[in-house]
Design a protein around this motif. Structure first.
Motif, PDB file in Angstrom:
ATOM      1  N   ASP A  43       1.064  -1.235   0.097  1.00  0.00           N
ATOM      2  CA  ASP A  43      -0.020   0.071   0.081  1.00  0.00           C
ATOM      3  C   ASP A  43       1.011   1.377   0.012  1.00  0.00           C
ATOM      4  OD1 ASP A  43       0.766   0.436   2.822  1.00  0.00           O
ATOM      5  OD2 ASP A  43      -0.758  -0.887   3.361  1.00  0.00           O
ATOM      6  N   GLU A  44       0.167   2.351  -0.335  1.00  0.00           N
ATOM      7  CA  GLU A  44       1.062   3.642  -0.367  1.00  0.00           C
ATOM      8  C   GLU A  44       1.607   4.062   1.059  1.00  0.00           C
ATOM      9  OE1 GLU A  44      -0.531   7.096  -2.928  1.00  0.00           O
ATOM     10  OE2 GLU A  44      -2.279   6.127  -2.010  1.00  0.00           O
ATOM     11  N   LYS A  45       1.188   3.736   2.205  1.00  0.00           N
ATOM     12  CA  LYS A  45       1.752   3.899   3.452  1.00  0.00           C
ATOM     13  C   LYS A  45       3.379   3.189   3.467  1.00  0.00           C
ATOM     14  CE  LYS A  45       1.153   3.814   8.263  1.00  0.00           C
ATOM     15  NZ  LYS A  45       0.426   3.350   9.489  1.00  0.00           N
ATOM     16  N   LEU A  59       4.899   2.090   1.033  1.00  0.00           N
ATOM     17  CA  LEU A  59       5.818   2.596  -0.062  1.00  0.00           C
ATOM     18  C   LEU A  59       6.364   3.731   0.600  1.00  0.00           C
ATOM     19  CD1 LEU A  59       6.963   2.741  -2.902  1.00  0.00           C
ATOM     20  CD2 LEU A  59       5.176   4.167  -3.351  1.00  0.00           C
ATOM     21  N   PHE A  60       5.772   4.759   1.386  1.00  0.00           N
ATOM     22  CA  PHE A  60       6.559   5.855   1.912  1.00  0.00           C
ATOM     23  C   PHE A  60       7.292   5.451   3.253  1.00  0.00           C
ATOM     24  CE2 PHE A  60       6.816   9.689   4.585  1.00  0.00           C
ATOM     25  CZ  PHE A  60       7.193  10.603   3.596  1.00  0.00           C
ATOM     26  N   GLN A  61       7.031   4.525   3.996  1.00  0.00           N
ATOM     27  CA  GLN A  61       7.565   4.039   5.091  1.00  0.00           C
ATOM     28  C   GLN A  61       9.124   3.457   4.404  1.00  0.00           C
ATOM     29  OE1 GLN A  61       4.897   1.751   7.087  1.00  0.00           O
ATOM     30  NE2 GLN A  61       4.712   3.124   8.909  1.00  0.00           N
ATOM     31  N   TRP A  62       8.889   2.938   3.722  1.00  0.00           N
ATOM     32  CA  TRP A  62      10.185   1.969   2.983  1.00  0.00           C
ATOM     33  C   TRP A  62      11.087   2.801   2.198  1.00  0.00           C
ATOM     34  CZ3 TRP A  62      12.164   0.048  -1.588  1.00  0.00           C
ATOM     35  CH2 TRP A  62      12.944  -1.204  -1.318  1.00  0.00           C
ATOM     36  N   SER A  63      10.377   3.943   1.524  1.00  0.00           N
ATOM     37  CA  SER A  63      11.354   4.627   0.518  1.00  0.00           C
ATOM     38  C   SER A  63      11.307   5.944   0.551  1.00  0.00           C
ATOM     39  CB  SER A  63      10.958   3.959  -0.786  1.00  0.00           C
ATOM     40  OG  SER A  63       9.902   4.428  -1.208  1.00  0.00           O
ATOM     41  N   ALA A  64      10.401   6.541   1.564  1.00  0.00           N
ATOM     42  CA  ALA A  64      10.002   7.901   1.506  1.00  0.00           C
ATOM     43  C   ALA A  64       9.760   8.438   0.071  1.00  0.00           C
ATOM     44  CB  ALA A  64      11.449   8.742   1.905  1.00  0.00           C
ATOM     45  N   ASP A  65       9.030   7.624  -0.627  1.00  0.00           N
ATOM     46  CA  ASP A  65       8.506   7.783  -1.967  1.00  0.00           C
ATOM     47  C   ASP A  65       9.810   8.426  -2.875  1.00  0.00           C
ATOM     48  OD1 ASP A  65       6.191   7.874  -3.593  1.00  0.00           O
ATOM     49  OD2 ASP A  65       5.894  10.070  -3.399  1.00  0.00           O
TER      50      ASP A  65
END
Length: 94
Positions: free
Chosen positions: A22-24, A26-32
């Motif tokens: 999910d998007e959350k 993705l952001f937690q793992w890669s900071a987008d």
């Protein structure tokens, strides 16, 4: 449990992208930094890996250094109203 760091392979991209559900995440793992959700599986064309480790966690820093990460900068982050020093580290994958 033993972990072994091995060189990144192009086919790893599909496996790693499959972890992002999910998007959350993705952001937690890669900071987008690697694309937009959903990932297609071919977004990771990595030449280096970077991470941040807090200076108040020297055991984590030693662990990262043991597998080849090197510090390249420092920054201060505001965490719970206090300043925490963050050490940015990188590992060249080529």
């Amino acid at each position: 449990m033993n972990m072994k760091l091995r060189p990144y392979k192009a086919e790893d991209s599909q496996i790693i992208c499959g972890w992002v559900k999910d998007e959350k995440t993705l952001f937690q793992w890669s900071a987008d930094r690697i694309g937009k959700f959903p990932l297609l599986g071919n977004e990771l064309k990595a030449t280096k890996a970077t991470l941040g480790v807090f200076a108040n966690n020297p055991k984590a820093q030693a662990c990262y250094e043991a597998v080849g990460f090197k510090p390249f900068s420092k920054r201060v982050m505001k965490i719970l109203g206090t300043d925490w020093e963050c050490i940015d580290m990188e590992l060249n994958l080529q």
